[in-house]
Design an enzyme around this catalytic site. Structure first.
Site, mmCIF file in Angstrom:
data_model
loop_
_atom_site.group_PDB
_atom_site.id
_atom_site.type_symbol
_atom_site.label_atom_id
_atom_site.label_comp_id
_atom_site.label_asym_id
_atom_site.label_seq_id
_atom_site.Cartn_x
_atom_site.Cartn_y
_atom_site.Cartn_z
ATOM 1 N N GLU A 65 63.197 58.654 40.074
ATOM 2 C CA GLU A 65 62.596 57.383 39.354
ATOM 3 C C GLU A 65 61.153 56.936 39.969
ATOM 4 O O GLU A 65 61.431 56.517 41.491
ATOM 5 C CB GLU A 65 63.635 56.185 39.651
ATOM 6 C CG GLU A 65 63.518 54.782 38.615
ATOM 7 C CD GLU A 65 62.521 53.930 39.021
ATOM 8 O OE1 GLU A 65 61.155 53.926 39.000
ATOM 9 O OE2 GLU A 65 62.695 53.114 40.152
ATOM 10 N N CYS A 79 59.929 48.046 40.640
ATOM 11 C CA CYS A 79 59.608 49.609 39.688
ATOM 12 C C CYS A 79 59.587 49.085 38.435
ATOM 13 O O CYS A 79 58.766 49.793 37.544
ATOM 14 C CB CYS A 79 60.919 50.325 40.144
ATOM 15 S SG CYS A 79 61.246 50.857 41.698
#
Length: 597
Positions: free
Chosen positions: A308, A345
């Site tokens: 990720e 993120c």
């Protein structure tokens, strides 16, 4: 015989069943589960007595000169620069030992019942709810965010994760029956079972020091795995003290092996040792550059990885949005950008606003942004924006992005209420709003990961907005707003991203832990969260067994060894019988089978 139905009684029965369903489904709200309370020494949540001011400039200079003492991790409060002490670096040899301890504990935990795993999730959940104020205060001290950001972004989503795992983990991981193949449907039954994978290695960043640890830990434990977590060198204080102690206490209270969770600290060599140290899967959350190195290192041992790698989420506002709705959208936009000072993120970094509503959007953004106060939230809960974690490294990088955009024609709309000059030499960066940003600016393609709202030049159509939104290598999350839900959904569907929201902030997908989390392109691959993420921590085993114990298959004569020369004819007959087109095709297959027998 005539049968009559009392409609009123039938409706009462249906209503009773509906009420019973919701009482059972939400029983955790009505009834208190018999879950033990966990206590952790509150002193672990506080800075060392007589903490001095950390010399951030000297630390950064030593890092730049590569003279930093890497035998320890230095810890400090980004907001106040209070020195939080040091944490010993975990050597590569000690990482291997941590993996071994975890594996020994996991072999025991792999045989645990789902009831015991549920108990552990509920123990952890109760601890989080009971101690949310302390958890938030520790997160603020280690990562510089505000208390509101910590409760919302650290505590709340962790609670949702733990609740979802407790209520749904067993269902997701239970053996799953599948359709049997055409040739053996009458003799065989098949299913998939999900076995614990073993030991998971997780390398997590500093932006959410609590959730980034509890998130992979909870999923791994529910799956029957053990886990070794390498925390960032910018978030070691909390993990080495309060959060680490909390995990040990929760494991003990639930009767789980305390070595099931290991936390290691350090720099690149520590992470490399974890990736190559014999774990069964690696979860990495960080930058594309380091992610590529993790993947390369994992390939040497054929260790699977989940990457990720962040994002540059587009936030599209169509030109049919009404004046009344712009206030709501502006608040959503600001919360998305400045939550945790933009160090997310998944968070909006690129704003594409229709020309007809562009000025109205800017007006509302400026009215709020001009009032944003920067400061230390543990000292003042009313502070809007906290610090950036990496100090001068973050400040210099963020300022270069702003300077580049302005040099290319962008204009600064706001930099908050606190004068930027007062923030110099600190770890604070002014909450900056830019508009008329051209697509040639670095802000169009480089991840910001900071408090900069980047509003590009007005879009001329939905096609224009989608084309610009997709002109980026990242593809984590996205969102689209319009007066027409259908129009917003049509735009959202075309955005290149692993997640998307319609008429709301893209982060709302994470509030439903039944959904997988992950992106495409430079944002990485594979998923965590949801059934996909939980099952990804398991070995999916395909199983086939006799449907009836006494009815067992054997190899037909024509294809038995030694060959009789008719095996291929028999096999073609099977193909035509089971897969031939129409009745005549199947009859032809039967004749071939007879001929070969």
């Amino acid at each position: 015989m005539l049968v009559t139905i009392d409609v009123f009684e039938t409706l009462k029965l249906i209503a009773g069943l509906v009420v019973a369903y919701y009482v059972i489904d939400f029983s955790g709200i009505v009834f208190e589960w018999p879950v033990p309370r966990v206590s952790v020494d509150p002193a672990l949540a506080e800075p060392p007595a007589g903490a001095k001011k950390f010399d951030l400039k000297a630390h950064e200079a030593a890092g730049a000169a590569r003279t930093l003492d890497q035998s320890v991790v230095r810890c400090w409060d980004p907001c106040t620069l209070a020195d939080l002490g040091t944490v010993p670096t975990t050597s590569p040899a000690d990482v291997v030992k941590a993996v071994a301890r975890c594996r020994a504990a996991q072999e025991q935990w792999a045989t645990s019942s789902f009831a015991q795993r549920r108990k552990l999730m509920r123990v952890m959940l109760r601890f989080v709810v009971d101690n949310q104020a302390t958890i938030a205060r520790v997160a603020v001290r280690d990562s510089g965010k505000t208390l509101t950001d910590a409760i919302f972004g650290e505590v709340l989503v962790t609670c949702e994760k733990l609740k979802w795992l407790a209520f749904n983990g067993e269902r997701v991981l239970a053996p799953e029956s599948r359709e049997t193949g055409s040739m053996v449907w009458f003799t065989k039954k098949v299913h998939v079972e999900y076995r614990p994978l073993g030991v998971i290695g997780a390398i997590v960043p500093w932006n959410y020091p609590f959730h980034n640890v509890f998130n992979p830990v909870s999923a791994a434990l529910m799956a029957g795995d053990g886990i070794v977590v390498k925390v960032s060198e910018y978030a070691s204080w909390s993990a080495a003290n309060y959060y680490g102690a909390a995990l040990k206490a929760c494991l003990k209270a639930a009767g789980a092996p305390e070595d099931l969770v290991q936390i290691v600290h350090g720099y690149g060599p520590t992470g490399a040792a974890l990736v190559g140290g014999g774990v069964d899967k690696v979860i990495f959350v960080g930058s594309p550059g380091i992610g590529a190195k993790v993947m390369e290192h994992a390939s040497k041992t054929l260790t699977p990885v989940v990457l990720e790698l962040g994002g540059k989420d587009p936030f599209v506002v169509c030109d049919d949005v009404g004046e009344g709705d712009l206030d709501r959208i502006a608040q959503i936009a600001l919360r998305g950008v400045f939550q945790s000072m933009g160090q997310n993120c998944a968070g909006p970094e690129r704003f594409f606003v229709g020309a007809k509503v562009y000025d109205g959007f800017l007006k509302r953004i400026k009215a709020v942004a001009d009032q944003l106060v920067v400061g230390a939230s543990n000292d003042d809960p009313a502070v809007d924006c906290g610090a950036v974690v990496m100090g001068g490294l973050s400040r210099d990088r963020l300022q270069s992005l702003v300077d580049d955009a302005v040099a290319r024609g962008a204009t600064i709309l706001s930099q908050g209420k606190t004068a930027p000059s007062k923030l110099e030499g600190t770890s604070f960066f002014p909450p900056t709003v830019l508009y008329n940003v051209p697509m040639t600016a670095r802000l169009a393609t480089e991840e910001i990961f900071g408090p900069i709202m980047c509003i590009f030049v007005p879009t001329t159509s939905d096609d224009d907005a989608v084309a610009k939104a997709n002109a980026c290598g990242f593809g984590l999350s996205s969102c689209a707003f319009a007066a027409s839900t259908a129009r917003a959904a049509a735009v959202a569907t075309r955005l290149k991203a692993g997640m998307s929201s319609v008429n709301d902030l893209e982060g709302t997908t994470y509030l439903s832990q039944s959904l997988p989390f992950g992106g495409v392109g430079e944002s990485g691959f594979d998923k965590f969260a949801g059934p996909e993420g939980l099952r990804g921590l398991c070995l999916a085993r395909s199983c086939c067994a006799d449907r009836v114990g006494l009815l067992r298959t054997s190899i037909p004569g024509p294809i038995q060894y030694p060959s009789k020369g008719k095996g291929h004819v028999f096999a073609m007959g099977l193909v035509e019988l089971f897969y031939g087109n129409g009745l005549l095709g199947k009859i032809a297959g039967i004749f071939k089978l007879i001929k070969a027998s």
